[in-house]
Design an enzyme around this catalytic site. Structure first.
Site, mmCIF file in Angstrom:
data_model
loop_
_atom_site.group_PDB
_atom_site.id
_atom_site.type_symbol
_atom_site.label_atom_id
_atom_site.label_comp_id
_atom_site.label_asym_id
_atom_site.label_seq_id
_atom_site.Cartn_x
_atom_site.Cartn_y
_atom_site.Cartn_z
ATOM 1 N N TYR A 16 16.753 -10.114 0.238
ATOM 2 C CA TYR A 16 16.538 -11.001 1.387
ATOM 3 C C TYR A 16 15.557 -12.094 0.970
ATOM 4 C CZ TYR A 16 12.868 -7.413 1.602
ATOM 5 O OH TYR A 16 11.884 -6.511 1.274
ATOM 6 N N ARG B 143 3.188 -12.111 0.220
ATOM 7 C CA ARG B 143 3.673 -13.288 0.962
ATOM 8 C C ARG B 143 2.603 -14.376 0.990
ATOM 9 N NH1 ARG B 143 7.157 -10.406 0.354
ATOM 10 N NH2 ARG B 143 8.815 -9.666 1.746
ATOM 11 N N ALA C 201 0.792 -1.233 0.000
ATOM 12 C CA ALA C 201 0.000 0.000 0.000
ATOM 13 C C ALA C 201 0.824 1.284 0.000
ATOM 14 C CB ALA C 201 -0.932 -0.018 1.206
ATOM 15 N N ARG C 202 1.932 1.276 0.727
ATOM 16 C CA ARG C 202 2.689 2.523 0.905
ATOM 17 C C ARG C 202 3.583 2.868 -0.283
ATOM 18 N NH1 ARG C 202 6.374 -0.119 5.700
ATOM 19 N NH2 ARG C 202 7.424 -1.699 4.459
ATOM 20 N N SER D 35 8.556 -0.430 -4.525
ATOM 21 C CA SER D 35 9.603 0.515 -4.160
ATOM 22 C C SER D 35 10.035 0.162 -2.737
ATOM 23 C CB SER D 35 9.095 1.967 -4.236
ATOM 24 O OG SER D 35 8.426 2.339 -3.047
ATOM 25 N N TYR D 36 11.273 0.439 -2.339
ATOM 26 C CA TYR D 36 12.264 1.194 -3.055
ATOM 27 C C TYR D 36 13.585 0.413 -3.020
ATOM 28 C CZ TYR D 36 13.619 2.338 1.726
ATOM 29 O OH TYR D 36 13.985 2.228 3.033
ATOM 30 N N GLU E 134 12.248 -2.877 -7.919
ATOM 31 C CA GLU E 134 12.178 -1.971 -6.768
ATOM 32 C C GLU E 134 12.659 -0.627 -7.285
ATOM 33 O OE1 GLU E 134 11.064 -2.658 -3.770
ATOM 34 O OE2 GLU E 134 11.250 -4.828 -3.504
ATOM 35 N N ARG F 227 1.542 -1.311 4.893
ATOM 36 C CA ARG F 227 2.030 -2.143 3.784
ATOM 37 C C ARG F 227 0.995 -3.170 3.312
ATOM 38 N NH1 ARG F 227 7.140 -4.876 2.212
ATOM 39 N NH2 ARG F 227 6.826 -7.118 2.112
HETATM 40 ZN ZN LIG Z 1 6.818 -3.867 -2.095
#
Ligand SMILES: [Zn+2]
Length: 323
Positions: A253, A148, A78-79, A202-203, A275, A132
């Site tokens: 990661y 996820r 979302a962000r 992002s980012y 990203e 998020r």
């Molecule tokens: Zn993302």
């Protein structure tokens, strides 16, 4: 004020490329394109969220029956507003400059989902800018991390987050969420002619390829590496932005249950995440002055991908025995 409204009236929408749009303005813009470019634009509702918002996809196509398909997805987190506006800039450029597009752009069926997570996005606009997840109501907390919630490496002990209050909560079971289902079903529907799926986030300025949930290389390691390197090069050639690239698990990661891995495991070789900018100075809070520049940068990446795939069959070759 009056002039502003009159101006919008003539323009047909309130999208302003120097300001982040609301969900309402995004939908208004999609409606505007559908109405004004009916020969190439078709809107489809691919899902309805927990809070009953529609997840909208725009198909852009010249109707050529031999076209392969590319899905461009954004806003599962979302962000990540700059990813959402980048998808909108790309959509705008393809549609409003359609006649000037090279054939590798025109002879494609584009499926653009600018905002997969409208509930979360609305929450970032009204309450918590750094939210998020989506807005599923769990027992104590809200939200599942849509990226996820896909059914490949969905739960890996020590990596996956099973606590519902965490930012990367994987959900009660794979595909528990309307948003992941919407993307899954879109991919499955296009199977057989789907060339690539590009997911904008992002980012960090990184081009990512599978696997995100496994440390071993994919069966298409060299194709993945070469294509991700090519995208990174195209981004640099555009306006000198430097993007790293690589196998997600190692280059950032481990991330389990990602759309990236699920798309690849389901036969679409060309599955990537970008990203976008920046490297952490603004982070998720990219100023609105960056909307246009970032969108055009992402368009350069999309064009590279479309060009490199122009002569290829779908990514499904050699995958029949997989999964
Ligand atoms: Zn993302």
């Amino acid at each position: 004020m009056i002039l502003y409204s009159v101006n919008n009236f003539f323009k047909g929408h309130r999208m302003n490329w120097n300001k982040y749009p609301t969900l309402e303005i995004i939908n208004e813009y999609l409606n505007f394109l559908t109405k004004n470019y009916p020969s190439i634009c078709k809107q489809e509702v691919i899902g309805r969220t927990f809070e009953n918002n529609t997840i909208t996809m725009m198909k852009v196509s010249n109707g050529n029956p031999s076209n392969k398909a590319i899905i461009l997805n954004a806003g599962s987190h979302a962000r990540e507003w700059i990813a959402i506006t980048s998808a909108l800039v790309i959509l705008r450029e393809i549609v409003t400059n359609y006649d000037e597009q090279p054939s590798y752009m025109k002879d494609k069926d584009w499926y653009i989902i600018p905002l997969l997570n409208p509930d979360g996005f609305m929450y970032t606009q009204k309450t918590n800018r750094l939210w998020r997840k989506n807005r599923r109501r769990s027992k104590i907390c809200y939200g599942v991390d849509i990226n996820r919630n896909f059914n490949v490496s969905w739960y890996v002990k020590g990596i996956s987050q099973t606590s519902e209050c965490k930012n990367t909560y994987i959900g009660p079971h794979p595909f528990s969420e309307k948003e992941s289902i919407a993307l899954r079903d879109t991919v499955l529907k296009l199977k057989g002619r789907l060339n690539a799926v590009l997911d904008l986030h992002s980012y960090g300025q990184i081009v990512l390829h599978p696997w995100s949930g496994k440390s071993e290389p994919t069966d298409h390691k060299s194709i993945h590496n070469a294509t991700a390197a090519g995208i990174s090069r195209a981004l640099y050639q555009h306006k000198k932005s430097k993007y790293k690239y690589g196998h997600t698990y190692h280059v950032i990661y481990p991330a389990t249950g990602s759309a990236l891995d699920w798309v690849y495991a389901n036969g679409v070789v060309h599955s990537y995440v970008i990203e976008g900018p920046d490297k952490g100075y603004h982070g998720f809070l990219m100023p609105p002055e960056q909307i246009e520049r970032t969108g055009m940068e992402m368009l350069a990446a999309v064009k590279y991908l479309a060009d490199v795939l122009k002569d290829r069959e779908t990514g499904e070759e050699k995958r029949s025995s997989w999964f």
